[in-house]
Scaffold this motif. Structure first.
Motif, PDB file in Angstrom:
ATOM      1  N   ALA A 188      -5.967 -41.148  12.924  1.00  0.00           N
ATOM      2  CA  ALA A 188      -6.775 -40.276  13.776  1.00  0.00           C
ATOM      3  C   ALA A 188      -7.061 -38.922  13.143  1.00  0.00           C
ATOM      4  CB  ALA A 188      -6.095 -40.080  15.124  1.00  0.00           C
ATOM      5  N   GLY A 189      -6.362 -38.570  12.063  1.00  0.00           N
ATOM      6  CA  GLY A 189      -6.688 -37.319  11.377  1.00  0.00           C
ATOM      7  C   GLY A 189      -8.121 -37.302  10.878  1.00  0.00           C
ATOM      8  N   TYR A 190      -8.612 -38.460  10.435  1.00  0.00           N
ATOM      9  CA  TYR A 190     -10.001 -38.545   9.962  1.00  0.00           C
ATOM     10  C   TYR A 190     -10.973 -38.494  11.138  1.00  0.00           C
ATOM     11  CZ  TYR A 190      -8.043 -39.742   5.432  1.00  0.00           C
ATOM     12  OH  TYR A 190      -7.353 -39.707   4.250  1.00  0.00           O
ATOM     13  N   LEU A 191     -10.626 -39.163  12.216  1.00  0.00           N
ATOM     14  CA  LEU A 191     -11.420 -39.058  13.447  1.00  0.00           C
ATOM     15  C   LEU A 191     -11.491 -37.602  13.893  1.00  0.00           C
ATOM     16  CD1 LEU A 191     -12.693 -40.117  16.144  1.00  0.00           C
ATOM     17  CD2 LEU A 191     -10.341 -40.466  16.943  1.00  0.00           C
ATOM     18  N   ALA A 192     -10.358 -36.909  13.823  1.00  0.00           N
ATOM     19  CA  ALA A 192     -10.306 -35.505  14.233  1.00  0.00           C
ATOM     20  C   ALA A 192     -11.227 -34.642  13.375  1.00  0.00           C
ATOM     21  CB  ALA A 192      -8.867 -34.994  14.140  1.00  0.00           C
ATOM     22  N   GLU A 193     -11.230 -34.894  12.070  1.00  0.00           N
ATOM     23  CA  GLU A 193     -12.081 -34.090  11.186  1.00  0.00           C
ATOM     24  C   GLU A 193     -13.559 -34.306  11.495  1.00  0.00           C
ATOM     25  OE1 GLU A 193     -10.774 -32.955   7.169  1.00  0.00           O
ATOM     26  OE2 GLU A 193     -12.417 -34.253   6.486  1.00  0.00           O
ATOM     27  N   LEU A 194     -13.945 -35.562  11.723  1.00  0.00           N
ATOM     28  CA  LEU A 194     -15.332 -35.840  12.105  1.00  0.00           C
ATOM     29  C   LEU A 194     -15.678 -35.139  13.419  1.00  0.00           C
ATOM     30  CD1 LEU A 194     -15.520 -39.648  11.244  1.00  0.00           C
ATOM     31  CD2 LEU A 194     -16.908 -37.850  10.189  1.00  0.00           C
ATOM     32  N   GLY A 195     -14.776 -35.226  14.393  1.00  0.00           N
ATOM     33  CA  GLY A 195     -15.015 -34.570  15.673  1.00  0.00           C
ATOM     34  C   GLY A 195     -15.084 -33.059  15.543  1.00  0.00           C
ATOM     35  N   TRP A 196     -14.226 -32.495  14.696  1.00  0.00           N
ATOM     36  CA  TRP A 196     -14.210 -31.043  14.469  1.00  0.00           C
ATOM     37  C   TRP A 196     -15.564 -30.566  13.945  1.00  0.00           C
ATOM     38  CZ3 TRP A 196     -10.695 -27.143  15.303  1.00  0.00           C
ATOM     39  CH2 TRP A 196     -10.872 -25.951  14.600  1.00  0.00           C
ATOM     40  N   TYR A 197     -16.092 -31.284  12.939  1.00  0.00           N
ATOM     41  CA  TYR A 197     -17.387 -30.904  12.370  1.00  0.00           C
ATOM     42  C   TYR A 197     -18.503 -31.046  13.402  1.00  0.00           C
ATOM     43  CZ  TYR A 197     -15.203 -30.935   7.731  1.00  0.00           C
ATOM     44  OH  TYR A 197     -14.406 -30.678   6.647  1.00  0.00           O
ATOM     45  N   ARG A 198     -18.459 -32.110  14.192  1.00  0.00           N
ATOM     46  CA  ARG A 198     -19.523 -32.328  15.180  1.00  0.00           C
ATOM     47  C   ARG A 198     -19.529 -31.233  16.239  1.00  0.00           C
ATOM     48  NH1 ARG A 198     -20.236 -38.888  15.960  1.00  0.00           N
ATOM     49  NH2 ARG A 198     -20.371 -39.295  13.723  1.00  0.00           N
ATOM     50  N   ILE A 199     -18.361 -30.892  16.719  1.00  0.00           N
ATOM     51  CA  ILE A 199     -18.291 -29.843  17.736  1.00  0.00           C
ATOM     52  C   ILE A 199     -18.769 -28.515  17.172  1.00  0.00           C
ATOM     53  CG2 ILE A 199     -16.675 -28.460  19.100  1.00  0.00           C
ATOM     54  CD1 ILE A 199     -15.127 -31.082  19.640  1.00  0.00           C
ATOM     55  N   HIS A 200     -18.376 -28.211  15.946  1.00  0.00           N
ATOM     56  CA  HIS A 200     -18.805 -26.946  15.338  1.00  0.00           C
ATOM     57  C   HIS A 200     -20.294 -26.944  15.011  1.00  0.00           C
ATOM     58  CE1 HIS A 200     -15.157 -24.415  14.733  1.00  0.00           C
ATOM     59  NE2 HIS A 200     -14.600 -25.541  15.127  1.00  0.00           N
ATOM     60  N   ASP A 201     -20.901 -28.121  14.889  1.00  0.00           N
ATOM     61  CA  ASP A 201     -22.354 -28.217  14.693  1.00  0.00           C
ATOM     62  C   ASP A 201     -23.105 -28.317  16.015  1.00  0.00           C
ATOM     63  OD1 ASP A 201     -22.094 -28.099  11.956  1.00  0.00           O
ATOM     64  OD2 ASP A 201     -22.185 -30.268  11.658  1.00  0.00           O
ATOM     65  N   GLY A 202     -22.378 -28.246  17.119  1.00  0.00           N
ATOM     66  CA  GLY A 202     -23.005 -28.316  18.435  1.00  0.00           C
ATOM     67  C   GLY A 202     -23.340 -29.715  18.898  1.00  0.00           C
ATOM     68  N   LEU A 203     -22.812 -30.738  18.215  1.00  0.00           N
ATOM     69  CA  LEU A 203     -23.118 -32.130  18.569  1.00  0.00           C
ATOM     70  C   LEU A 203     -22.048 -32.651  19.528  1.00  0.00           C
ATOM     71  CD1 LEU A 203     -24.101 -33.378  14.994  1.00  0.00           C
ATOM     72  CD2 LEU A 203     -25.621 -32.600  16.831  1.00  0.00           C
ATOM     73  N   VAL A 204     -22.109 -32.186  20.759  1.00  0.00           N
ATOM     74  CA  VAL A 204     -21.093 -32.530  21.744  1.00  0.00           C
ATOM     75  C   VAL A 204     -21.651 -33.530  22.752  1.00  0.00           C
ATOM     76  CG1 VAL A 204     -19.925 -30.322  21.457  1.00  0.00           C
ATOM     77  CG2 VAL A 204     -21.679 -30.573  23.224  1.00  0.00           C
TER      78      VAL A 204
END
Length: 231
Positions: A188-204
């Motif tokens: 899930a660390g990789y899932l977390a990194e993808l989610g982190w980037y998406r949220i910071h790019d406004g893709l929520v």
């Protein structure tokens, strides 16, 4: 601090992630016990990392493909936390999370999740011009179809059973590189990194409308009609 949740298959994984990277991670074989396991494991991970709910700033969740019941456990928990804590939510394809573990390689990456009925759930990803890119949409395919679509050296990863791995090797020979079992564990660390980037790019995602990604309709048995009292 972002919390990532993945209960897509018989293996489950959770992680904590912030701008320093992964701050805690736990992966286990849940089998069919996702509902019973998930909350205690979240509590244990947060306690070990000395994180309290108010520290969370986002949630990432694997949305599938995967098992019908398994997907809904993490998704329900992620939605509940996002709503209760008023924090953003990012849904990520389970296949993308699997492939992203191998994103540093200069090869196409084909994640595999066995889908039943002699089919596998798969997609295709690769780094293109220094950007992580999806080359094929998630789909159900036979192993024969997957091999026919593979025309260049490709890394196969994910929950690949021995029979599927053997057929891929037989059909593709040197075109197929199959990741070893330890590298296939979904983290899930990789899932977390993808989610982190998406949220910071406004893709929520909206918790009210985010749905699991099912490539096959769940099998629902029609109830039998009672014949009591009929001639």
């Amino acid at each position: 601090m972002l919390l990532a949740l993945d209960t897509s298959t018989r293996f489950a994984s959770i992680a904590l992630y912030d701008d320093r990277g992964v701050q805690g991670e736990h992966t286990w074989r849940a089998e069919q016990n996702h509902t019973e396991d998930l909350l205690p494991h979240i509590v244990g991970l947060m306690e070990a990392a000395r994180v309290v709910p108010s520290d969370l700033t986002g949630i990432a969740v694997a949305i599938g493909p995967g098992s019908f019941n398994g997907l809904r456990v993490a998704l329900a928990a992620a939605k509940g936390l996002a709503i209760a804590l008023h924090i953003p939510l990012a849904g990520v394809s389970t296949l993308e999370a699997v492939a992203y573990q191998h994103g540093s390689l200069s090869l196409p990456v084909r994640p595999i999740l066995e889908g039943g009925s002699d089919q596998v759930a798969t997609a295709l990803y690769r780094v293109v011009r220094n950007h992580w890119a999806q080359l094929e949409e998630p789909a159900l395919m036979t192993v024969e179809q997957v091999c026919q679509a593979t025309t260049t050296r490709t890394l196969f990863c994910g929950e690949i059973g021995a029979q599927v791995a053997s057929e891929v090797r037989r059909r593709l020979d040197s075109l197929a590189i199959i990741a070893p079992p330890a590298a296939n564990a979904r983290r899930a660390g990789y899932l977390a990194e993808l989610g982190w980037y998406r949220i910071h790019d406004g893709l929520v995602d909206d918790p009210a409308t985010l749905q699991p990604l099912y490539l096959r309709r769940p099998h629902i048995t029609e109830p039998r009609r009672s014949t009591i009292g009929r001639d």
